[in-house]
Design a protein around this motif. Structure first.
Motif, PDB file in Angstrom:
ATOM      1  N   GLN A  44       2.465   4.023   1.354  1.00  0.00           N
ATOM      2  CA  GLN A  44       1.316   4.653   1.996  1.00  0.00           C
ATOM      3  C   GLN A  44       0.786   5.814   1.155  1.00  0.00           C
ATOM      4  OE1 GLN A  44       2.053   5.572   6.186  1.00  0.00           O
ATOM      5  NE2 GLN A  44       3.582   3.949   6.288  1.00  0.00           N
ATOM      6  N   VAL A  79      -7.830  13.509  -2.647  1.00  0.00           N
ATOM      7  CA  VAL A  79      -7.225  12.218  -2.972  1.00  0.00           C
ATOM      8  C   VAL A  79      -7.112  12.034  -4.489  1.00  0.00           C
ATOM      9  CG1 VAL A  79      -8.021  11.143  -0.840  1.00  0.00           C
ATOM     10  CG2 VAL A  79      -9.467  11.041  -2.878  1.00  0.00           C
ATOM     11  N   ASP A  97      -2.164   6.651   0.312  1.00  0.00           N
ATOM     12  CA  ASP A  97      -3.440   7.224   0.744  1.00  0.00           C
ATOM     13  C   ASP A  97      -3.339   7.997   2.055  1.00  0.00           C
ATOM     14  OD1 ASP A  97      -4.637   6.047  -1.478  1.00  0.00           O
ATOM     15  OD2 ASP A  97      -5.052   4.187  -0.385  1.00  0.00           O
ATOM     16  N   THR A  98      -2.185   7.984   2.691  1.00  0.00           N
ATOM     17  CA  THR A  98      -2.017   8.719   3.951  1.00  0.00           C
ATOM     18  C   THR A  98      -2.147  10.222   3.697  1.00  0.00           C
ATOM     19  OG1 THR A  98      -0.593   7.022   4.893  1.00  0.00           O
ATOM     20  CG2 THR A  98      -0.440   9.229   5.855  1.00  0.00           C
ATOM     21  N   SER A 134      -3.746  13.628   0.129  1.00  0.00           N
ATOM     22  CA  SER A 134      -3.037  12.361   0.220  1.00  0.00           C
ATOM     23  C   SER A 134      -1.622  12.508  -0.336  1.00  0.00           C
ATOM     24  CB  SER A 134      -3.785  11.277  -0.555  1.00  0.00           C
ATOM     25  OG  SER A 134      -3.701  11.515  -1.944  1.00  0.00           O
TER      26      SER A 134
END
Length: 303
Positions: A200, A108, A202-203, A219
Motif C-alpha cells: 500500500q 506523494v 499510496d496510502t 504517502s
C-alpha cells in the motif's frame, strides 16, 4: 586536482561604477509532458549564444523551484558570463508545478523521483541540439544531481557544480525530527514501512511532520523514501562515483550543511574533485555571494 578555493564577497562595493549591464534574454518557460503531468523549466539564453554553445542543467533544493531567488540569480549571473541554462522544477507529483510547495497538499513525491526527471530534461536538451551540458544544483538538489550523475553517467557531461549540497546522517536526522515534531521518527517510518510491506505505498499517513511541514499528509512511499537510511542521499559519498570534473561550493557560514567542510576534507585524494568556500556566505548565497558562486562556476566550467 582537489584544491581549496577561498572567495570573499565585496559587500562594501556600492555605486554605479560597480554595476554591470548585460544583454540577457528573459527566461523562456518550457513545458514537457510525461506520465500524465506537465513539467516546467525555464531556459535562459546568454546574449549571442545558441544551444549549440552549451547549456547548464540546474536543479533546486527541497520542495523549492527553479526560479527561487538563488536559482533565478544564478541563471542571470551565468548568462552575463556567457552561459545558457535550463533551470527545472521537479514536479513533486504536481501538474505544471511552479513556486514553493504548499504543505497542505498530499505529499506523494519521493527523493529519487528527481533522477528520472533529470534524465527527461537531459534528453530534451539533447533533442534540442545542446552542444554540451554541464550540471549545477543546490542543497538537496545537489545530492539528487550527484546520484543522477553517478548512476546514469549522462553522456558528454564533463562538469558538475554542486552548491551547498546535502549530506546525510540518519541518526542526526532522527534527532532533529523528534526535536522539531515531538515524535520519534522511527515510529512514523515503521508505519510507512509496514504499509509498504502490505503493498500500500499510496496510502496516506496523516497529520505528521514531513520535511519542512507540520501536520502534513504524506504517502507511505514518500515517508519511506525521504526518511530512509540511504547512502545515496549523501553527496560526499556519491562524489567518487561521478565520472566528470566536480566543483563543490560551500558557504563559510552555512549552518544547514555544517558538516560539509569536514566531509569534503575526507576526499582530498580524489583528482576529479575541487572544493571552494565563499567566505561569509550562508546556505542561500544571497546578494553578492551569488556573484562569487557564478565566478567560481564559470571559471571551473571554462567553456
Amino acid at each position: 586536482m582537489y584544491r581549496h578555493i577561498c572567495k570573499t564577497s565585496l559587500l562594501a562595493l556600492t555605486g554605479a561604477a560597480f554595476l554591470t549591464v548585460a544583454a540577457v534574454q528573459a527566461a523562456e518557460r518550457v513545458e514537457l509532458e510525461r506520465d500524465g503531468l506537465t513539467h516546467i523549466a525555464h531556459l535562459e539564453m546568454a546574449s549571442g549564444k545558441s544551444l549549440e554553445d552549451g547549456v547548464i542543467l540546474m536543479l533546486h533544493g527541497t520542495m523549492a523551484h527553479g526560479r527561487m531567488e538563488i536559482m533565478e540569480s544564478l541563471q542571470g549571473l551565468m548568462a552575463e558570463r556567457g552561459y545558457n541554462s535550463l533551470s527545472i522544477n521537479l514536479s513533486l507529483g504536481i501538474d505544471a508545478r511552479e513556486g514553493m510547495v504548499d504543505c497542505a497538499i498530499d505529499h506523494v513525491h519521493r527523493h529519487e523521483d528527481a533522477l528520472a526527471e533529470l534524465d527527461m530534461w537531459m534528453g530534451w536538451l539533447n533533442e534540442q541540439g545542446a552542444g554540451r551540458v554541464a550540471l549545477m544544483a543546490h542543497s538537496r538538489g545537489g545530492a539528487q544531481m550527484a546520484w543522477y550523475a553517478a548512476e546514469h553517467k549522462p553522456q558528454g557531461v564533463e562538469h558538475a557544480v554542486l552548491i551547498a549540497p546535502a549530506t546525510a546522517d540518519h541518526a542526526a536526522t532522527a534527532r532533529a525530527y523528534e526535536e522539531r515534531y515531538g515524535a520519534p521518527l522511527a515510529r512514523v517510518y515503521e508505519q510507512a514501512a509496514e504499509l509498504m510491506r502490505m503493498g500500500q505505498p499510496d496510502t496516506l499517513i496523516e497529520d505528521i511532520g514531513f520535511l519542512y511541514c507540520e501536520g502534513a499528509n504524506a504517502s507511505a512511499a514518500a515517508v519511506a523514501s525521504y526518511y530512509a537510511d540511504n547512502p545515496d542521499f549523501d553527496t560526499p559519498a556519491l562524489l567518487p562515483g561521478m565520472d566528470m570534473q566536480v566543483l563543490v561550493i560551500a558557504g563559510s557560514e552555512d549552518a544547514t550543511v555544517a558538516d560539509l567542510p569536514e566531509r569534503m576534507a575526507e576526499l582530498k585524494g580524489e583528482a576529479h574533485i575541487q572544493y571552494g568556500v565563499v567566505d561569509g556566505a550562508e546556505h542561500f548565497f544571497r546578494d553578492f555571494f551569488a556573484d562569487d558562486v557564478a565566478d567560481l562556476a564559470a571559471e571551473f566550467i571554462g567553456w
